[in-house]
Design an enzyme around this catalytic site. Structure first.
Site, PDB file in Angstrom:
ATOM      1  N   CYS A 114      50.291 -36.628  26.592  1.00  0.00           N
ATOM      2  CA  CYS A 114      50.850 -37.976  26.626  1.00  0.00           C
ATOM      3  C   CYS A 114      52.204 -37.930  27.340  1.00  0.00           C
ATOM      4  O   CYS A 114      52.787 -36.880  27.529  1.00  0.00           O
ATOM      5  CB  CYS A 114      51.048 -38.495  25.215  1.00  0.00           C
ATOM      6  SG  CYS A 114      49.567 -38.355  24.223  1.00  0.00           S
TER       7      CYS A 114
ATOM      8  N   ARG B 249      49.974 -38.090  32.904  1.00  0.00           N
ATOM      9  CA  ARG B 249      49.899 -37.281  31.683  1.00  0.00           C
ATOM     10  C   ARG B 249      48.904 -37.834  30.663  1.00  0.00           C
ATOM     11  O   ARG B 249      48.604 -37.198  29.658  1.00  0.00           O
ATOM     12  CB  ARG B 249      51.287 -37.215  31.017  1.00  0.00           C
ATOM     13  CG  ARG B 249      52.348 -36.589  31.878  1.00  0.00           C
ATOM     14  CD  ARG B 249      53.649 -36.551  31.135  1.00  0.00           C
ATOM     15  NE  ARG B 249      53.588 -35.657  30.007  1.00  0.00           N
ATOM     16  CZ  ARG B 249      53.823 -34.360  30.062  1.00  0.00           C
ATOM     17  NH1 ARG B 249      54.138 -33.806  31.206  1.00  0.00           N
ATOM     18  NH2 ARG B 249      53.748 -33.613  28.994  1.00  0.00           N
TER      19      ARG B 249
ATOM     20  N   TRP C 110      47.048 -39.922  25.979  1.00  0.00           N
ATOM     21  CA  TRP C 110      45.791 -39.189  26.202  1.00  0.00           C
ATOM     22  C   TRP C 110      45.301 -38.861  24.803  1.00  0.00           C
ATOM     23  O   TRP C 110      45.880 -38.024  24.117  1.00  0.00           O
ATOM     24  CB  TRP C 110      46.048 -37.926  27.018  1.00  0.00           C
ATOM     25  CG  TRP C 110      44.801 -37.190  27.398  1.00  0.00           C
ATOM     26  CD1 TRP C 110      44.029 -37.413  28.493  1.00  0.00           C
ATOM     27  CD2 TRP C 110      44.187 -36.097  26.690  1.00  0.00           C
ATOM     28  NE1 TRP C 110      42.966 -36.533  28.509  1.00  0.00           N
ATOM     29  CE2 TRP C 110      43.039 -35.707  27.416  1.00  0.00           C
ATOM     30  CE3 TRP C 110      44.494 -35.401  25.519  1.00  0.00           C
ATOM     31  CZ2 TRP C 110      42.204 -34.677  27.016  1.00  0.00           C
ATOM     32  CZ3 TRP C 110      43.650 -34.372  25.120  1.00  0.00           C
ATOM     33  CH2 TRP C 110      42.524 -34.018  25.868  1.00  0.00           C
TER      34      TRP C 110
ATOM     35  N   ASN D 171      54.172 -36.909  21.709  1.00  0.00           N
ATOM     36  CA  ASN D 171      53.306 -36.100  22.568  1.00  0.00           C
ATOM     37  C   ASN D 171      53.088 -34.769  21.853  1.00  0.00           C
ATOM     38  O   ASN D 171      54.062 -34.114  21.504  1.00  0.00           O
ATOM     39  CB  ASN D 171      53.996 -35.877  23.928  1.00  0.00           C
ATOM     40  CG  ASN D 171      53.256 -34.872  24.793  1.00  0.00           C
ATOM     41  OD1 ASN D 171      52.039 -34.744  24.686  1.00  0.00           O
ATOM     42  ND2 ASN D 171      53.983 -34.168  25.638  1.00  0.00           N
ATOM     43  N   GLY D 172      51.828 -34.402  21.638  1.00  0.00           N
ATOM     44  CA  GLY D 172      51.551 -33.142  20.951  1.00  0.00           C
ATOM     45  C   GLY D 172      50.533 -33.360  19.848  1.00  0.00           C
ATOM     46  O   GLY D 172      49.840 -34.381  19.824  1.00  0.00           O
TER      47      GLY D 172
ATOM     48  N   GLU E  24      36.384 -22.947  42.418  1.00  0.00           N
ATOM     49  CA  GLU E  24      37.360 -24.013  42.604  1.00  0.00           C
ATOM     50  C   GLU E  24      36.713 -25.216  43.301  1.00  0.00           C
ATOM     51  O   GLU E  24      36.971 -26.362  42.937  1.00  0.00           O
ATOM     52  CB  GLU E  24      38.559 -23.479  43.394  1.00  0.00           C
ATOM     53  CG  GLU E  24      39.652 -24.480  43.692  1.00  0.00           C
ATOM     54  CD  GLU E  24      40.304 -25.101  42.461  1.00  0.00           C
ATOM     55  OE1 GLU E  24      40.037 -24.653  41.321  1.00  0.00           O
ATOM     56  OE2 GLU E  24      41.075 -26.066  42.637  1.00  0.00           O
TER      57      GLU E  24
ATOM     58  N   LYS F 127      36.657 -28.925  41.697  1.00  0.00           N
ATOM     59  CA  LYS F 127      37.226 -30.089  42.393  1.00  0.00           C
ATOM     60  C   LYS F 127      36.222 -31.228  42.416  1.00  0.00           C
ATOM     61  O   LYS F 127      36.561 -32.375  42.147  1.00  0.00           O
ATOM     62  CB  LYS F 127      37.614 -29.739  43.834  1.00  0.00           C
ATOM     63  CG  LYS F 127      38.885 -28.967  44.027  1.00  0.00           C
ATOM     64  CD  LYS F 127      40.162 -29.730  43.766  1.00  0.00           C
ATOM     65  CE  LYS F 127      40.573 -29.678  42.332  1.00  0.00           C
ATOM     66  NZ  LYS F 127      41.225 -28.515  41.810  1.00  0.00           N
TER      67      LYS F 127
ATOM     68  N   GLU G  11      35.390 -32.613  38.584  1.00  0.00           N
ATOM     69  CA  GLU G  11      36.424 -33.267  37.778  1.00  0.00           C
ATOM     70  C   GLU G  11      36.784 -34.655  38.276  1.00  0.00           C
ATOM     71  O   GLU G  11      37.207 -35.494  37.509  1.00  0.00           O
ATOM     72  CB  GLU G  11      37.666 -32.385  37.611  1.00  0.00           C
ATOM     73  CG  GLU G  11      38.502 -32.164  38.839  1.00  0.00           C
ATOM     74  CD  GLU G  11      39.736 -31.311  38.569  1.00  0.00           C
ATOM     75  OE1 GLU G  11      40.293 -31.364  37.463  1.00  0.00           O
ATOM     76  OE2 GLU G  11      40.173 -30.602  39.490  1.00  0.00           O
TER      77      GLU G  11
ATOM     78  N   HIS H  56      18.641 -15.328  38.634  1.00  0.00           N
ATOM     79  CA  HIS H  56      18.401 -14.871  37.256  1.00  0.00           C
ATOM     80  C   HIS H  56      18.267 -16.053  36.294  1.00  0.00           C
ATOM     81  O   HIS H  56      18.530 -15.919  35.112  1.00  0.00           O
ATOM     82  CB  HIS H  56      19.504 -13.909  36.815  1.00  0.00           C
ATOM     83  CG  HIS H  56      19.506 -12.648  37.633  1.00  0.00           C
ATOM     84  ND1 HIS H  56      18.571 -11.661  37.469  1.00  0.00           N
ATOM     85  CD2 HIS H  56      20.284 -12.265  38.681  1.00  0.00           C
ATOM     86  CE1 HIS H  56      18.780 -10.693  38.360  1.00  0.00           C
ATOM     87  NE2 HIS H  56      19.824 -11.041  39.115  1.00  0.00           N
TER      88      HIS H  56
ATOM     89  N   LYS I 151      47.080 -34.442  33.363  1.00  0.00           N
ATOM     90  CA  LYS I 151      47.625 -33.432  34.261  1.00  0.00           C
ATOM     91  C   LYS I 151      48.111 -32.200  33.525  1.00  0.00           C
ATOM     92  O   LYS I 151      47.934 -31.084  33.972  1.00  0.00           O
ATOM     93  CB  LYS I 151      48.764 -34.059  35.071  1.00  0.00           C
ATOM     94  CG  LYS I 151      49.410 -33.137  36.085  1.00  0.00           C
ATOM     95  CD  LYS I 151      48.473 -32.873  37.238  1.00  0.00           C
ATOM     96  CE  LYS I 151      49.058 -31.963  38.284  1.00  0.00           C
ATOM     97  NZ  LYS I 151      48.005 -31.408  39.153  1.00  0.00           N
TER      98      LYS I 151
END
Ligand code: M6R
Length: 608
Positions: A2, A27, A75, A101-102, A481, A485, A488, A504, A603
């Site tokens: 947040c 955030r 968030w 935040n937390g 990566e 990209k 997400e 496999h 983020k």
């Protein structure tokens, strides 16, 4: 996760807070709210949805008079996004309001205790417990109540608090969640991150764990948890507010992709001196470097992918064994760090909870930790024994691009430095590799200039269901990566596979038309990857290949080819990732996704 902002000053608080929150929306963005002290009352407006909903509700803050307040962009962790779960939270009389935040880990037993004392709760959040507990302890002295709350709550928090009977003041406190403050002639500010207040001041104070800050319009005071007043020195922020603006680009992600040539230059060039690599921040003598027995790299997400690349590069050229761990696994797996081990943690934000915990775990075991970090003054930067900064500047888009590229450069430099000192590279190869590094910014620029071609290709895949990325060695790390990209930001399911592993099991998912992106930049593995491409093509896959200029043989097995300029095989990630970033970006744009703020993400992941 947040974002919090607070202001005590001469101007109306709400517009200042809204502006600050807009800079922190990366955030968290599922709801937003503000509490402004107006006379002896606290006025609260909050709503589920993006910040613009709050802006509309308050007419840009106009409906909330008062010069002192706090705000929040959320968030969700505890409790789904809803009006009730949005912050600020407050006590029954609405005389104390809190943004957080937390995560308060022991909120359930605390809630039970408060309920047994007659407190009623209106949300599912852990934060409301803080507001009610504050009420329980508050006897007119804010500092005293805050300290009592700090002694009771466990977990991580950055809190902004206002009290109706202290109408000119904002209080804030942190433990394991970032918090900064700043001041100008117009007032004092708190925020989760620098961009929120950069318009007002470049001098910021970083609040340390369990420190409390008390703001008024004309100044601020800092206290320890023992209520002792302390002095703090400000840090001057070098980058300017424009660095955190879109500057004409449609999205931050596009802007940040375009900043990669500069980022690579800024991370590389200051460390090249007199034909050598000088990394003063390492604080390691040649003897120390020769004594390294093993390197443990720990990180999350894309930073972990740069670690996987580094394993191949460091083992390949410096011949030091490297173990790479996802931080959330490392911290709980009781890792064995033998004598002579070096721990490297990698983080753009410097606030990722799991990476920070891995750092602490390593230090507790008696090992020094090198942090490769982008955000100056972040928790990891402050707690690591040594810090190598990636000079990427502020990265706002949730999907990392330029910080990833900068991390790769920092890791190549480490590998080359270690190889050189340990006598594993002759002069000629060393200098050729440095020349290759210096050419990367221009080559990245060239790849970016081809964006229309990738865009046209990406437009064909906006309706894709599954995409697979395959490669071997470093190409496998690039695939990881590329896959992240895409998924997400476009919400298309994608997976990265070591090319030889696909058969496999996973190859059974390949159907007529399934897109398989094959990365084949490693000369020694080229023929092997080519065979794997043929295997998937035979099962109906449409094969996109990313390979080095000149490898035209690939056209036999690929339906579409993107060539990257020639560089040393250890550095191909820096080039091959560019078209894959562009691919992910344009698929997401084509689908109409919110590229900079993908759903469910934030983020800076400050919770575990
Ligand atoms: O700030 P950090 O580098 O520690 O963040 C690590 C990951 O959360 C981050 O790389 C994440 O995977 C990004 N969304 C990737 O684009």
């Amino acid at each position: 996760m947040c974002g919090i902002v607070g202001y005590a000053g001469k101007n109306q608080a709400a517009p200042v807070i809204l502006e600050g929150l807009a800079k922190l929306e990366y955030r968290g963005y599922d709801s937003a709210g503000m509490a402004v002290v107006n006379g002896d009352k606290i006025q609260i407006t909050k709503s589920v949805g993006r910040l613009k909903v709050l802006e509309e509700l308050t007419h840009g803050g106009a409906t909330m008079p008062g010069t002192v307040g706090i705000g929040h962009t959320r968030w969700a962790t505890h409790g789904a996004p809803s009006d009730a779960n949005s912050h600020p939270h407050y006590n029954a009389q609405e005389t104390i309001a809190v943004v957080h935040n937390g995560i308060i880990e022991n909120y359930l037993p605390l809630k039970e205790k408060l309920v047994s004392k007659g407190y009623q709760f209106t949300s599912d959040t852990d934060t409301e417990v803080v507001a009610q507990l504050m009420d329980y302890y508050y006897k007119g002295n804010p500092l005293e109540a805050i300290i009592k709350v700090m002694h009771r709550v466990q977990g991580s928090y950055a809190l902004g608090i206002v009290f109706a009977d202290h109408p000119d003041e904002v209080f804030a406190v942190r433990k394991d969640s970032p918090l900064i403050t700043g001041q100008n002639e117009e007032g004092c500010f708190i925020a989760s991150d620098v961009p929120a207040i950069l318009k007002y001041t470049r001098k910021v104070f970083f609040i340390e764990n369990q420190e409390i800050v008390h703001l008024k319009a004309d100044g601020m005071h800092f206290y320890t948890i023992d209520e002792e007043e302390i002095e703090k020195e400000p840090v001057t922020i070098e980058w300017d507010a424009d660095a955190a603006e879109k500057g004409g680009y449609e999205h931050f992600m596009l802007k940040e992709m375009y900043e990669q040539p500069k980022t690579v230059t800024d991370t590389l060039m200051p460390r090249l001196k007199n034909n050598d690599i000088v990394i003063d921040e390492l604080n390691m003598s040649d003897e120390d470097i020769r004594a390294i027995k093993k390197i443990h790299i720990v990180a999350c997400g894309s930073a972990y992918h740069t670690g996987v690349t580094a394993k191949y590069v460091i083992e390949g050229i410096a011949r030091i064994p490297v173990e790479v761990d996802v931080a959330s696994e490392f911290r709980y797996r009781n890792p064995i760090l033998e004598e002579g081990a070096m721990v490297v943690v990698i983080s753009q934000s410097g606030e990722t909870a799991d990476t920070l915990a891995a750092l602490r775990e390593s230090q507790a075991l008696g090992y020094k930790v090198l942090g490769i970090v982008n955000v100056v003054g972040s928790s990891i930067a402050r707690e690591a024994d040594n810090v190598m900064y990636t000079w990427a500047g502020p990265e706002i888009a949730v999907a990392t691009t330029k910080a990833y590229s900068a991390q790769l450069i920092a890791l190549y430099l480490l590998a080359l430095k270690f190889a050189r000192v340990r006598g594993k590279l002759d002069d000629k190869t060393f200098h050729e590799m440095i020349e290759d590094l210096k050419r990367l910014p221009g080559q990245i620029e060239m790849l970016l200039s081809n964006k229309e071609r990738i865009q046209r290709f990406a437009n064909r895949y906006v309706a894709a269901k599954d995409v697979f990325f395959i490669g071997r060695g470093i190409d496998y790390a690039i695939s990881m990566e590329g896959s992240l990209k895409l998924k997400e930001i476009s919400y298309i399911h994608s997976e990265a596979y070591a090319a030889g592993e696909l058969k496999h099991g996973t190859i059974s998912l390949i159907e007529e038309g399934t897109l398989v992106a094959a990365v084949a930049t490693q000369d020694t593995l080229f023929q092997k990857t080519l065979s794997n491409m043929v295997e998937v093509k035979a099962r109906g896959a449409f094969v996109l290949a990313v390979t080095n200029e000149g490898n035209t043989d690939i056209e036999k097995a690929a339906d579409y080819v993107i060539y990257i300029p020639k560089t040393n095989s250890y550095f191909t990630n820096s080039l091959a990732i560019i078209p894959l970033q562009l691919f992910g970006y344009y698929v997401a744009v084509g689908k109409g996704c919110d590229v900079d703020k993908p759903r469910n993400l934030a983020k800076s992941v400050t919770v575990e």
